[in-house]
Structure formats: C-alpha cells, structure tokens
Design an enzyme around this catalytic site. Sequence first.
Site, mmCIF file in Angstrom:
data_model
loop_
_atom_site.group_PDB
_atom_site.id
_atom_site.type_symbol
_atom_site.label_atom_id
_atom_site.label_comp_id
_atom_site.label_asym_id
_atom_site.label_seq_id
_atom_site.Cartn_x
_atom_site.Cartn_y
_atom_site.Cartn_z
ATOM 1 N N LYS A 64 23.671 -45.417 19.613
ATOM 2 C CA LYS A 64 24.818 -45.919 20.177
ATOM 3 C C LYS A 64 25.848 -46.445 19.100
ATOM 4 O O LYS A 64 25.259 -47.955 18.706
ATOM 5 C CB LYS A 64 24.738 -47.220 21.346
ATOM 6 C CG LYS A 64 26.538 -47.260 22.158
ATOM 7 C CD LYS A 64 25.646 -48.250 22.571
ATOM 8 C CE LYS A 64 27.279 -48.052 23.529
ATOM 9 N NZ LYS A 64 28.542 -48.821 22.289
ATOM 10 N N TYR B 144 31.209 -39.096 13.964
ATOM 11 C CA TYR B 144 29.657 -38.474 15.062
ATOM 12 C C TYR B 144 29.838 -38.176 16.305
ATOM 13 O O TYR B 144 30.830 -38.827 16.842
ATOM 14 C CB TYR B 144 28.886 -39.373 15.148
ATOM 15 C CG TYR B 144 27.472 -39.728 12.901
ATOM 16 C CD1 TYR B 144 26.655 -39.405 12.992
ATOM 17 C CD2 TYR B 144 28.717 -40.918 12.619
ATOM 18 C CE1 TYR B 144 26.120 -39.716 11.602
ATOM 19 C CE2 TYR B 144 28.359 -41.372 11.462
ATOM 20 C CZ TYR B 144 27.114 -40.891 10.383
ATOM 21 O OH TYR B 144 26.628 -40.993 9.543
#
Length: 705
Positions: free
Chosen positions: A122, A240
């Site tokens: 995360k 990302y």
Amino acid sequence: MSPSAHADDSAARKIAALRDRIRHHEHLYYVLDAPSISDAEFDDLMRQLQRLEADHPSLITPDSPTQRVGGKPKEGFPKVAHSRPMLSLDNVTSEEELRDWDRRVRSLAGEKADIGYVCEYKMDGISMALQYRAASDGSAHLQRGLTRGDGTTGEDVTTNVRTIRSIPLSVSAAQLHTAHMPPDFEVRGEVVMPLAAFEKANAEREAQGLAPAANPRNYAAGTIRTLEPNIVAQRRLDFYAYFLLNQRGDDLLPEQAEALDALTTAGFRVNPHREAMPTIEKVLAFIERAGENRAGLGYEIDGVVIKVNSTEVQRRLGYTGRAPRWACAFKFTARAGITQVEDVKTQVGRTGKLTPVAVLTPVSIGGTTVSRATLHNADEIERLGLLIGDYVKVERGGDVIPKVVEVVHDKDHPRGHRHFKFPTHCPDCGSEIVRTEGEVDYRCVNVDCPARLTGSLLHFASRGVMNIDGLGEAVVAQLLERKLVRSIADLYSLTDEQLATLQHEVVTTDKKTGHQKTRTQALVGPKERNDLLAEIEASKKAPLNRVLYGLGIRFIGERTAQLLAEAFGSMEALMTASAEELERVNEVGPRVAQAIREFFSESRNRDLVHHLEKAGLTMTAEKRKKTSQLEGLTFVLTGTLPNLSREDAKAKIESAGGRVSGSVSKKTNYVVAGEDAGSKLDKAKELSIPILDETGLLEMLRQTS
Ligand code: IVH
C-alpha cells in the site's frame, strides 16, 4: 513524389526511430530503474529529436517524448466523472481482524468459491486514474489523468500527469497485442514522491528559505495540483499501476494477478513486491516481510493491500458503502514512540549552522533503536514548548531522520524542568555564534571550526559531489586529529605513508580464555589506501560544477552550481563576478548572489580555490553559447498573453535569436497563443504546428539562455 515529400518521408522515419529509442530508454530508466546509456547520451537523443521536430513541426504528435511538458492548465482543473467510482479501503490493524475479514469473505463467497488473494504494497501517495484511447495507428494514447476527487468526480490534471516519466504517453499496438489489451482502457494506481526526490526538494526549499514540506505524500498531492507543469516535471514523481479496467470501468481480465502482469508488459511501472497467495497464513507472512523491507524501499508504504484475485468473485462480493468487500488494507502502526528527552545538544554543520538535537532515552521505533531526534532550530523548540526532561512523541518515516513531533504531558508523563538555552559560543571551537536578522538559524562563523571542516570534507567527498569513495567519517576524523588535513586542498597531497599511519582500536576476544583485548590496527589496509588515492586522483577530472558544489557555498546546490558553471565558464569569472552579474543567471536571486560574494570575499576561500587549481582540479567549463537554439526558428504571436506584452515577447524571442512573423504558414515553428487567440490559432492547429502559451515560451527561453 516531389523531392520535398521525399525529404519529409525520410525525416518521418528518422523521427519515428528516435522516438522508439527514447521511449525504450525512458522505460529502462524510469520504469525498470535499469538504464543502459548515460544521461548525456539520453539528452543527446532528446536533442536530436527536438531538432528534427523543430525542422518538421507538422510531424510533432502529442505522444512524442518531447511533448511531456505542455501549456499550463488555464482555469484550475475541470471536474470529470469517473468511469466507476474510486473508492477507499477498509482497514485492519491486527492479525485477528485480518482473519475475521478472511472468514467473512469466504462465507459470503460461498463454500465452493476458490478464494485466492493477491498481496500488494500500500503505497503512500495519491490515487490517479489514467484513461487511454485508441489512436489511428492502433496504439493507445494517454488522454486524461484524473485525481480521485470525491470518488465520483475527479479533477482533470492531465497536463501535470504527462510530465511523470514512468507514465507512458502511448502504448504501441504491438505492446497492446502482447499484453492482450484493447487500445481503449483505464489504469488506476498511485502517484508517489520517492524519498530521494522528497529530500532533494526539501533541501532546495530550505535553500530558498522556505519551510520544509511535512512528508512525501502531502508534497506529491500539492505537486500534482500545481498550475505549473514545469514544476511538476522537476519534482520527479513516480506512478505505480494497480488496476486495469476497460473504457466503462469494468475489470479487463479475469484475475488481478494477470492484470498486474499485463500492465507490466504494456510498459507501466508495477510494484514488483506483489504475490498471489492461496491462504491467509501466506498473506500474514507477506505482511511480515513487507514490514521488514519497508525501511529500504526508497518510497513510503503504510501497509499491505489484500485483494481477492478472481474478478468474478469480486463482482459477487460487491461493496459496502464506500469500500469493496473483496479487498482490505492491513495498515502498519504509525512509526512513532514516546520517550524522554535527557538533554539537548547542538551540532555544527558544514555551513556553520547549529542544529539542536534531542538526546533521548533509547526507544525502539519500527525495529530501529532511536536515541537522537532533530529539533530543527530554536523556533521549533519554542513552538513545541519543550523542556529538558519532557516526554516527547518521536516519529520516523522511511529513511528520514527521526523528529520530535510533540511534547506528551499527562499523568503518566510528567513535565521536564530545565529550559534549553541556545549556546552563545560554538560547542566545537568556542567561537561566537551569530544569528543574522530575519533568519531562523544560528551559525558558527569561524571558517576554521573543526566541526565545519569535518562536514565540509564529508560533503566534498560524497556521492554526487566529488565521488571520493572510501573517504568516510572514520577516515576524515583521523585525518583531522593527526593534522594531516587542514583544508579540502590537503586531500590532494596525501601520501600512502600518511594514510598508513591512521589507526583504530579493535576489541578481540581470546577464544580459549574468553578475555577481551584491545589492540590498535591500521584503519585503512594497503589495498584500500591504493584505491582511496586513486579515487582522489580521479576526482580531479570532475567538472567545474561539481567542484563548485563541493565548496559548500550556502544555497549552492547541485542545480545552481550547474547553471553558474555554464553561465560563467570558469571559477575565475565566477569569483570576480558582481552581484548583478550573478543575478543575471537563472534561479539566482539576491540571497544566493550575496552568499557567493561573501564566500569569495574571504581570502581563505580564495586561497582554497587556488590550491585546488594548483592540485589540478577542473576550473573551467564549456560556456553555454549565447547564440541559442532559437536561431532559425520562426514564431507567430496571437492573442493576449497574461504577463508579457506583444512587444516584450517579440523582443525576448529576437534577442534569443528567433524570428517573429505575422502570419502562420508551414514554415512557422511555434505559435504562441494567449487569451482570445483567433484564426492564427486555428490555422496552427490545422497545420499541426506546436502551440505554446506564455509559460511554455518562457521555459523555452530559459532553456536556451
Ligand atoms: S486498491 C477500491 N491498491 O490506498 C480499491 N490502493 O485506502 C482501492 N493505495 O485510495 C484501491 N496502494 O490511494 C489499492 N496497491 C494498492 C494501493 C492502494 C496504495 C491507496 C489508494 C487508495 C487507498 C485506499
């Protein structure tokens, strides 16, 4: 075919080949972190392309690598509806909660459902949706970048997103084919600011006298919403990817793991730390490893995201309010700890700046023992209301130095008792400390202060400056102690015999008796001495901008040093330049100019430069040519520019070697358009002539001046 059509044809082929090469190297550098050519070679390819495109403006396409920085967004960022809502995740913070979540998922999905998970990091950034649309040649072009906004509608930040180099501006038909992707699709993912970029940006802010940004996430969020794409481009954000959707916002592939692989094939950056996990036990092991890896990643993560792999099962599980049932976030606990301040010490940096540092009762934070934390400056101590003996909350983020964030005062944590008084004299050399009016920092002004010299030597030798490997803290400390080095220039007369005299103490344990013995040993072995001397010798070849940066003049960072070296062409010219001459260089304001003047007005510093010159260091650089790249380029101005008058703009272009013409034709290289631009702008669009706004023009002038 006419001869000029032939020429155009060959230019088109050259341009296409160059773009492919540049895209390939962008991918190696920005997505895979594995460049295969030097920066200079890359810049050269870019320049070749820019030149060809300037000669053949009709061949410029929006997905060309030269077109990342375009005009600035006009009136803020328009709001646009998302293809499907961008939701957030439910958090779990313990193993127990995670197991509960797993049980719920399994029971809701039905006995027979084969539940497998995908674990991802995360990342602590801001989420972004990128929409790609089919182009006529079968490739996909980046059409739009949207922030999450309120989840249903986001802000269109396309101009800024285009400057992020790990985001492909186009995906070729061949790549789409191998990745089994249609040309219309949407990618969702996280925009992050790498820690290195964050620290660099903060150092620059500090040099400009601005308060440092709190953390990379806030800085990334602020950056993506700036109205200056140039600034975004300089700050080196990264992207990302973690979702692949079709045009309507539905999952494109049957499994999340497949989607991540397809994104990789298509040229997106996907976090390599991802794994399909069949059981919750394996998921827990992944989380544990993530926690261990966390500190060395180079960007911040705040947990692990666990997603059901099958998109079909995801659909069946559905959503609760604002979060999916098929995913959750295992959040790491904040890396903070409470401990007592035993003392406050001051540290002297290479510019003489005194930094107060809290000496703490050692406390373990995220697996690392922390016994010191920075207090930044005297104002910060006042803001915290800190007394020695207080209990404080200390935070550690990524590689960043631990800092005191607040004083804790409750029944378990009594207040301290002693005020910290900023020293009036340097803790290292005893010289007087001064605080310049209007500045927050106190400084030791003695240029010979040993603490300053240690800092100066370490800075001079460090990576990105003179790159003298092997000249670390232990060696520098001994060189100073033995008085072998009294200034940076002395490094260049060091001999093997001198280095051989450096010693340190080692404690050894006798295997038989268990007794400990202390003996002295050479600090640097014969081979390391040889290597170190070779490194010092090699550093003489470092270009002028590095030498200049290495001198450690206040406010002169890597970039300013480069601009100064290019503008003046020699150390001598720089040393004798007046404040006005210095301020003529881009990004050099009165404060920087004054710092340079002050530095060179010290005879000691001038001597240092002369000694370095005698030792054979590089003191000249190629001056940027005044006749600029605008030579031979024709501009047409239309509409009203926000700041420049028509005459100003014309004068600026002409003084940079360009030509300004009244009408748009095939020969026009650029059209500069402002408010209420009329038919000239239409004509430019029709002929595919690149259009600049005022910022674009100023940036072009800046790059060529
Ligand atoms: S999945 C509905 N995957 O965390 C699915 N999110 O609290 C939500 N984030 O807004 C997103 N890394 O900004 C997902 N690998 C990852 C992520 C990730 C970071 C962020 C994202 C999201 C927030 C959810």
